[in-house]
Design an enzyme around this catalytic site. Structure first.
Site, PDB file in Angstrom:
ATOM      1  N   GLU A   1      38.932  43.327  29.864  1.00 54.32           N
ATOM      2  CA  GLU A   1      39.707  42.498  29.205  1.00 54.32           C
ATOM      3  C   GLU A   1      39.578  41.124  29.019  1.00 54.32           C
ATOM      4  O   GLU A   1      40.633  40.323  29.051  1.00 54.32           O
ATOM      5  CB  GLU A   1      41.155  42.972  30.093  1.00 54.32           C
ATOM      6  CG  GLU A   1      41.736  44.133  30.216  1.00 54.32           C
ATOM      7  CD  GLU A   1      42.880  44.421  31.063  1.00 54.32           C
ATOM      8  OE1 GLU A   1      43.704  45.400  30.867  1.00 54.32           O
ATOM      9  OE2 GLU A   1      42.803  44.022  32.347  1.00 54.32           O
TER      10      GLU A   1
ATOM     11  N   TYR B   1      61.450  26.413  41.158  1.00 55.45           N
ATOM     12  CA  TYR B   1      60.032  26.645  41.130  1.00 55.45           C
ATOM     13  C   TYR B   1      59.420  27.549  39.960  1.00 55.45           C
ATOM     14  O   TYR B   1      58.222  27.466  39.718  1.00 55.45           O
ATOM     15  CB  TYR B   1      59.596  26.950  42.792  1.00 55.45           C
ATOM     16  CG  TYR B   1      60.021  25.730  43.481  1.00 55.45           C
ATOM     17  CD1 TYR B   1      59.001  24.754  43.661  1.00 55.45           C
ATOM     18  CD2 TYR B   1      61.001  25.800  44.324  1.00 55.45           C
ATOM     19  CE1 TYR B   1      59.141  23.796  44.489  1.00 55.45           C
ATOM     20  CE2 TYR B   1      61.432  24.768  45.087  1.00 55.45           C
ATOM     21  CZ  TYR B   1      60.600  23.752  45.144  1.00 55.45           C
ATOM     22  OH  TYR B   1      60.880  22.886  46.238  1.00 55.45           O
TER      23      TYR B   1
END
Length: 210
Positions: free
Chosen positions: A73, A119
């Site tokens: 990949e 976050y």
């Protein structure tokens, strides 16, 4: 950091991800940008048992020049590096909750996880689209990832898992971890009425933390 230090850090961070179940078997791959090319985890390698000396080395054109053969990949990582000058590392995982979200048919494919926590916004950014399904290893997904990555630090591959970039290797790993926790939270509150962060609150976070 010099290349040797980066090799050791990559193996340590990968082992930590594996130990906590963010990847299983030989799933997942990680890469990092160097001054003269890239390091990448080898094909069919477990993130829990990487040898720093055997990491794949690619040149600036993503040609294999050293170490074991790289992940099949490579194109997935190349799509991010070519789309984003700020991408210093890329992490692809099959983490459970993020992958679960990528399988849901009724989410907003342009941005499936709402900004529930600061976050998530700080690590992952304003948006994270889902890329339509391609079989693993199919390089035909590269243009779709590249187009999405131009204004997104991370994407979800439909029925496959997340691909996350960061300015540094540590940043990319932290972002991948935060994405998994955000996906878990999202799955937990589905069917309820949670309060997402407002657009103004998201803007404030991005102005303050980048």
């Amino acid at each position: 950091m010099n290349e040797q230090d980066i090799r050791v850090l990559l193996a340590e961070l990968a082992a930590s991800l594996f130990a906590r179940g963010y990847s299983v078997g030989s799933a997942g791959n990680i890469s990092v940008r160097l001054a003269d090319g890239y390091l990448m985890t080898p094909t069919n390698a477990s993130l829990g048992r990487l040898d720093p000396a055997r990491l794949s080395k690619l040149d600036a054109e993503f040609r294999h020049i050293g170490g074991d053969q790289p992940s099949k990949e490579v194109f997935m990582h190349r799509a991010f590096y070519q789309a984003r000058d700020d991408a210093g590392a890329v992490v692809h995982l099959h983490s459970t909750y993020a992958t679960a979200v990528s399988c849901l048919p009724d989410v907003d494919a342009s941005n499936p996880i709402p900004p529930l926590t600061p976050y998530f916004v700080m690590r992952v950014g304003r948006r994270m689209p889902i890329i339509p399904y391609y079989r693993p290893g199919d390089a035909a997904m590269e243009p779709a990832i590249n187009a999405a990555a131009r204004d997104a630090r991370a994407v979800l591959l439909a029925n496959h898992g997340p691909v996350v970039s960061g300015k540094t290797l540590t940043d990319a790993v932290y972002a991948a971890e935060e994405l998994e926790e955000a996906a878990k939270l999202f799955v937990m509150v589905r069917g309820q009425t949670p309060r997402p962060l407002s657009a103004a609150e998201v803007d404030d976070l991005l102005r303050t933390f980048g």
